[in-house]
Design an enzyme around this catalytic site. Structure first.
Site, PDB file in Angstrom:
ATOM      1  CE  LYS A  43      33.657  59.115  47.147  1.00 31.42           C
ATOM      2  NZ  LYS A  43      34.291  60.143  46.300  1.00 31.42           N
ATOM      3  CE1 TYR A  90      42.520  28.787  32.007  1.00 30.58           C
ATOM      4  CE2 TYR A  90      42.033  30.563  33.563  1.00 30.58           C
ATOM      5  CZ  TYR A  90      41.617  29.480  32.806  1.00 30.58           C
ATOM      6  OH  TYR A  90      40.305  29.079  32.847  1.00 30.58           O
TER       7      TYR A  90
END
Length: 368
Positions: free
Chosen positions: A35, A261
């Site tokens: 999956k 940042y």
């Protein structure tokens, strides 16, 4: 699609094959759970490798995943681990996907689709023995539900359950297994016994031999991801995934400079700072800031400053690093190795989350 950026995931399919062979047990089949695009490794590629190594079944979470495997030529039995969503039943059955059932509504819709298609349909009944996500609860209602399956014109091929903490709770796992076995005995006594019973996920396959029953159902272990508490490496499982990139720019910064940042990282000594073109849009976690390391020139180097969408910064100290040098995010370089589980642990999560979160813009390349 052509690749220009150096950031790439390499998947070693031979490692997948070796892991599957290590997980094969006597007197039980193996369902490889593929999956979430094979836990981010590529579902069809992993499925083929697992089947070549001895798996007899595949497990998926979604009807779409199962049909995608069919579209790519996979013809092995595929169990969908949740009930078919309403409206998908006819297409799922046409794709020869094996359904899980555990609600009356799901059973009714499935029976109607089977009648409309004029086909005999075998199902796997999911019992809830303590996970409490989906499944018949309490599990002692299983025999009655099994009779309803037969009355609906469907065939009960399997009964299964799932353990929530087999990597660490032996007593709890064995108690849930005993409850599951007791329900199976009641079903046999009532003449509604399935041909397959399965309960063992990766951790139980490795740690709880009595849980292996007719089929084991490993997921993380197929990929060499640790099911928990270090049992994967202890069992000799090999990580199949290597995540690598390369230095795109190098700067020598002096003390007092701030990077990325917010300027949250202050350079406190002269350092070689390397830019690497991988970021949170690629699945590299923002929580790695100041916590994770990557490999450059065979040495662990810390990730510094805010992780940005497309790039990270790495403190290489006084090493003579140049643009183009390989950077290993997860994998081996020289004598050093950083596993995806190592990176995940540094970021407060698990390797499975990182593996399935590596973005689609990071190409997968296959070895073996």
């Amino acid at each position: 699609m052509r690749r220009f950026r150096p950031t790439v995931v390499e998947v070693d399919l031979d490692a997948v094959r070796r892991n599957v062979r290590r997980l094969l047990v006597e007197d039980a089949g193996l369902m490889a759970v593929v999956k979430a695009d094979g836990y981010g490794h590529g579902d069809a590629e992993v499925a083929r490798a697992a089947l070549e190594a001895g798996a007899g079944w595949l497990g998926v979470a979604l009807v779409e995943e199962g049909l995608g495997l069919r579209d790519r030529g996979i013809d092995a039995p595929i169990l969908v681990l949740s009930e078919f969503p309403a409206g998908s039943e006819k297409e799922a059955l046409a794709g020869d996907l094996t359904p899980s059932v555990y609600t009356r509504e799901g059973l009714a819709a499935l029976a109607e689709a089977a009648r409309a298609g004029g086909r005999a349909v075998g199902v796997h009944l999911k019992l809830d023995t303590g996970m409490h996500r989906v499944g018949v609860w309490p599990p002692e209602e299983g025999p009655a539900f099994a009779r309803d399956i037969a009355e609906a014109g469907l065939r009960l091929d399997g009964v299964w359950t799932h353990f929530p903490d087999a990597e660490r709770d032996d007593d709890g796992t064995r108690a849930r297994l005993a409850r599951f076995r007791a329900v199976l005995e009641r079903m046999r006594a009532a003449g509604v016994a399935p041909s397959l019973a399965h309960a063992a996920n990766s951790a139980a396959t490795i740690r709880v031999p009595e849980s292996r029953l007719d089929l084991v159902r490993p997921g993380a272990a197929v990929y060499g991801l640790d099911p928990g508490d270090g049992i994967g490496p202890a069992a000799g499982l090999e990580p199949a995934l290597t995540w690598r990139s390369a230095v795109s720019m190098v700067k020598r910064l002096l003390p007092g400079e701030r990077v990325s940042y917010g300027g949250r990282f202050l350079v406190d000594r002269a350092s070689t700072i390397a830019t690497v073109p991988v970021g949170y849009d690629d699945g590299f976690p923002r929580s790695a800031e100041g916590r994770a390391e990557v490999l450059v020139r065979g040495r662990r180097c810390p990730v510094i400053g805010a992780v940005t969408m497309d790039q990270i910064l790495v403190d290489c100290g006084d090493d003579e690093v140049v643009a183009g040098d390989e950077v290993v995010i997860a994998g081996a370089q020289g004598a050093e190795r950083i596993s995806l589980d190592d990176l995940a642990s540094a970021c407060g999560t698990i390797g499975r989350e990182l593996a399935t979160g590596i973005g689609a813009r990071v190409p997968r390349e296959y070895l073996g």
